[in-house]
Design a protein around this motif. Structure first.
Motif, PDB file in Angstrom:
ATOM      1  N   ASP A 114       0.672  -1.261   0.300  1.00  0.00           N
ATOM      2  CA  ASP A 114      -0.189   0.280   0.221  1.00  0.00           C
ATOM      3  C   ASP A 114       1.294   0.905  -0.206  1.00  0.00           C
ATOM      4  N   VAL A 115       0.251   2.156  -0.239  1.00  0.00           N
ATOM      5  CA  VAL A 115       0.873   3.954  -0.324  1.00  0.00           C
ATOM      6  C   VAL A 115      -0.003   4.720   0.412  1.00  0.00           C
ATOM      7  N   VAL A 116       0.829   4.866   1.292  1.00  0.00           N
ATOM      8  CA  VAL A 116       0.224   6.245   1.957  1.00  0.00           C
ATOM      9  C   VAL A 116       0.574   7.815   2.247  1.00  0.00           C
ATOM     10  N   ALA A 117      -0.422   8.453   1.576  1.00  0.00           N
ATOM     11  CA  ALA A 117       0.167   9.949   0.441  1.00  0.00           C
ATOM     12  C   ALA A 117      -0.348  10.719   1.883  1.00  0.00           C
ATOM     13  N   GLY A 118       1.101  11.520   2.435  1.00  0.00           N
ATOM     14  CA  GLY A 118       0.264  12.405   3.304  1.00  0.00           C
ATOM     15  C   GLY A 118      -0.013  13.838   2.551  1.00  0.00           C
ATOM     16  N   LYS A 119      -0.838  14.617   2.778  1.00  0.00           N
ATOM     17  CA  LYS A 119      -0.968  15.705   1.779  1.00  0.00           C
ATOM     18  C   LYS A 119      -2.008  16.762   3.040  1.00  0.00           C
ATOM     19  N   SER A 120      -1.446  17.140   4.831  1.00  0.00           N
ATOM     20  CA  SER A 120      -1.304  18.126   5.037  1.00  0.00           C
ATOM     21  C   SER A 120      -0.389  19.185   5.417  1.00  0.00           C
ATOM     22  N   THR A 121      -0.749  19.583   5.248  1.00  0.00           N
ATOM     23  CA  THR A 121       0.533  20.840   5.846  1.00  0.00           C
ATOM     24  C   THR A 121       1.538  20.577   7.199  1.00  0.00           C
ATOM     25  N   VAL A 122       2.314  20.011   7.155  1.00  0.00           N
ATOM     26  CA  VAL A 122       3.320  19.768   8.634  1.00  0.00           C
ATOM     27  C   VAL A 122       4.531  20.455   8.350  1.00  0.00           C
ATOM     28  N   PRO A 123       5.124  20.676   9.527  1.00  0.00           N
ATOM     29  CA  PRO A 123       6.663  21.094   9.653  1.00  0.00           C
ATOM     30  C   PRO A 123       7.796  19.711   9.432  1.00  0.00           C
ATOM     31  N   VAL A 124       8.360  20.301   8.570  1.00  0.00           N
ATOM     32  CA  VAL A 124       9.707  19.687   7.970  1.00  0.00           C
ATOM     33  C   VAL A 124      10.312  18.608   8.733  1.00  0.00           C
ATOM     34  N   GLY A 125      10.288  17.366   8.626  1.00  0.00           N
ATOM     35  CA  GLY A 125      11.322  17.122   9.610  1.00  0.00           C
ATOM     36  C   GLY A 125      10.307  15.201  10.395  1.00  0.00           C
ATOM     37  N   THR A 126       8.529  15.456   9.829  1.00  0.00           N
ATOM     38  CA  THR A 126       7.192  15.239   9.523  1.00  0.00           C
ATOM     39  C   THR A 126       7.156  13.320   9.384  1.00  0.00           C
ATOM     40  N   ALA A 127       7.330  13.569   7.856  1.00  0.00           N
ATOM     41  CA  ALA A 127       7.215  12.308   7.578  1.00  0.00           C
ATOM     42  C   ALA A 127       8.257  11.564   7.341  1.00  0.00           C
ATOM     43  N   ALA A 128       9.382  12.164   7.707  1.00  0.00           N
ATOM     44  CA  ALA A 128      10.535  10.702   8.755  1.00  0.00           C
ATOM     45  C   ALA A 128      10.306   9.743   9.542  1.00  0.00           C
ATOM     46  N   VAL A 129       9.230  10.606  10.291  1.00  0.00           N
ATOM     47  CA  VAL A 129       8.780  10.356  11.803  1.00  0.00           C
ATOM     48  C   VAL A 129       8.065   9.284  10.606  1.00  0.00           C
ATOM     49  N   LEU A 130       6.788   9.765  10.801  1.00  0.00           N
ATOM     50  CA  LEU A 130       5.534   8.269  10.012  1.00  0.00           C
ATOM     51  C   LEU A 130       5.865   7.848   9.090  1.00  0.00           C
ATOM     52  N   ALA A 131       7.590   7.626   8.488  1.00  0.00           N
ATOM     53  CA  ALA A 131       7.378   6.958   7.161  1.00  0.00           C
ATOM     54  C   ALA A 131       7.980   5.894   7.973  1.00  0.00           C
ATOM     55  N   GLU A 132       8.666   5.588   9.325  1.00  0.00           N
ATOM     56  CA  GLU A 132       9.375   4.310  10.170  1.00  0.00           C
ATOM     57  C   GLU A 132       7.954   3.897  10.409  1.00  0.00           C
ATOM     58  N   ARG A 133       6.929   4.237  11.093  1.00  0.00           N
ATOM     59  CA  ARG A 133       5.372   3.835  11.510  1.00  0.00           C
ATOM     60  C   ARG A 133       5.148   2.708  10.712  1.00  0.00           C
ATOM     61  N   VAL A 134       5.342   3.491   9.388  1.00  0.00           N
ATOM     62  CA  VAL A 134       4.036   3.041   8.588  1.00  0.00           C
ATOM     63  C   VAL A 134       4.781   2.017   7.514  1.00  0.00           C
ATOM     64  N   ALA A 135       6.078   1.918   7.482  1.00  0.00           N
ATOM     65  CA  ALA A 135       7.051   1.168   7.277  1.00  0.00           C
ATOM     66  C   ALA A 135       7.157  -0.201   7.735  1.00  0.00           C
ATOM     67  N   THR A 136       6.970  -0.155   9.540  1.00  0.00           N
ATOM     68  CA  THR A 136       6.279  -1.397  10.644  1.00  0.00           C
ATOM     69  C   THR A 136       5.005  -2.279   9.294  1.00  0.00           C
ATOM     70  N   THR A 137       4.524  -1.598   8.654  1.00  0.00           N
ATOM     71  CA  THR A 137       3.388  -2.719   7.924  1.00  0.00           C
ATOM     72  C   THR A 137       4.021  -3.068   6.273  1.00  0.00           C
TER      73      THR A 137
END
Length: 436
Positions: A114-137
């Motif tokens: 699956d692909v999870v596509a974040g679209k929210s406006t977030v502080p730089v560095g947020t995606a790297a943290v979330l990517a680790e959680r998504v990768a566990t699946t």
């Protein structure tokens, strides 16, 4: 493709309906039952031109559905997350509570591939943290910022001027980027620029674009401040420098400044994040951008006070516009309502009118008087303040007709939208923003 959209507020509802309109099967998910019920009936919970038609077509065809049950996201190939990131109540940083909650709720329903596509406006560095959680699946996270303009959001989603996708390195990132190309197939087929970046760049593209637009607006408003003490005309200044291709004319409209749910909170969050990264000095100018913007609201209010002889107490002031911009019912950080509340606090009888935003405005500021009909709102006014340049105020209201309704002849043009000579010729005392 089967898609899910997590969060069906302004961004998510438009995205879900637009994706269904280009051939995908879409399930929209939101925690607000009332919003889900309205969307399921193909009723847009906010004003956005073109959205009701897309909702109706999608729901009636079965390509589009809405639910509060996030388990129905299971089976989708791509999951878009577009929840809000408001400003923290205790500071200027972005509040990521809803983003974190959305991802935690989605994780149990993800599959490898699956692909999870974040679209929210977030502080730089947020995606790297979330990517680790998504990768566990076994799924892959991409960051796909939105560049919607309220009032044109449907067009901007279906026919964007560019697509940006931040991906991880390696084969997973390449495969995820290819899946996003399939999702946005009509735009890709038209050779719309499709820019593949790393996570941090994709996050910075969004906030830096908003920061640049805010800076351009505040720049011309800073010039308006200088024009007001020198007798120059900032509208002619903007026209002259706008012919320079390196500068350009768009977003050089001086006036009462910007508002809404994006630019103000995004530039503050960007500055806050830069401080956290130890580079606050790099964006110190954004604090002045914000300050200039707020000063223009002060100036508009002061012009009304000056026009009424130094006091608005007991005087009727009609505010033309409540939304932060035309073609929207969004009143978040609206300059119009800010000015209205300030004038009310100074003792004025304030009447606000707007074609779409009165219900939202009334919920936010019930102490004001709201009138839907423009001419009724203008009747017996001592002064008029134009803030939101809807066509029915900007193009369809002549100074002669306005004069036949009002008691006074004071107009403050908060958007420099009027022909000052025409209004003065009709007997009005005209005040612009940075105009003689």
């Amino acid at each position: 493709m089967k898609l899910s959209v997590i969060g069906c507020g302004y961004l998510g509802a438009v995205h879900a309906a637009a994706m269904a309109s280009i051939g995908h099967e879409v399930i929209g998910i939101d925690i607000d039952p009332q919003r889900v019920d309205a969307l399921s009936r193909a009723e847009a919970p906010f004003f956005e031109p073109g959205l009701p038609e897309l909702l109706r077509a999608g729901v009636e065809s079965g390509a589009l559905a809405f639910t509060t049950d996030i388990s129905r996201a299971a089976g989708a190939s791509v999951h878009f997350v577009g929840v809000g990131t408001p400003q923290q109540q205790s500071g200027h940083a972005a509040d990521l509570t809803d983003v974190n909650t959305a991802f935690e709720s989605l994780l149990p329903h993800l599959r490898p591939g699956d692909v999870v596509a974040g679209k929210s406006t977030v502080p730089v560095g947020t995606a790297a943290v979330l990517a680790e959680r998504v990768a566990t699946t076994g799924a892959t996270l991409v960051w796909n910022p939105e560049f919607l303009r309220e009032g044109w959001a449907v067009k901007d989603t279906i026919d964007p001027d560019r697509l940006v996708v931040g991906v991880p390195g390696g084969p997973d990132g390449e495969r995820a980027a290819d899946m996003l190309r399939q999702v946005f197939h009509p735009a890709v087929a038209k050779a719309t620029p499709f820019i593949v970046t790393d996570y941090a760049t994709a996050e910075l593209v969004k906030v830096s674009a908003n920061a640049f637009l805010a800076t351009k607006i505040s720049f011309i408003n800073a010039m308006a401040e200088i024009a007001e003490v020198t007798g120059a005309d900032v509208t002619l200044l903007a026209e002259a420098i706008g012919h320079d291709k390196r500068i350009g004319r768009p977003f050089l409209g001086s006036g009462i400044g910007f508002g809404g749910g994006c630019l103000p909170k995004d530039i503050r969050a960007f500055a806050a994040r830069a401080e956290e990264l130890g580079r606050g000095e790099s964006v110190n100018f954004l604090r002045e951008v914000d300050a200039i913007n707020l000063r223009r609201r002060d100036r508009a209010v002061q012009l009304v006070v000056d026009g009424l002889g130094g006091s608005v107490h007991g005087k009727k002031v009609t505010i033309l516009g409540a939304a932060f911009k035309p073609h929207s019912d969004d009143v978040r950080d609206s300059p119009a309502l800010d000015a209205a509340v300030r004038l009310h606090g100074l003792g004025a009888e304030v009447v606000v009118t707007d074609p779409q935003a009165l219900q939202n405005a009334r919920r936010m500021h019930p102490q004001l008087t709201y009138v839907a009909d423009r001419d009724t709102a203008l009747r017996d006014a001592d002064a008029v303040l134009l803030v939101t340049e809807w066509d029915e105020y900007r193009r369809e209201l002549s100074p002669e007709h306005a004069a036949s309704l009002t008691r006074g002849r004071v107009v403050v043009d908060g958007r420099n939208a009027y022909d000052s000579a025409a209004w003065r010729a009709a007997g009005w005392t005209y005040f612009g923003m940075g105009r003689p």
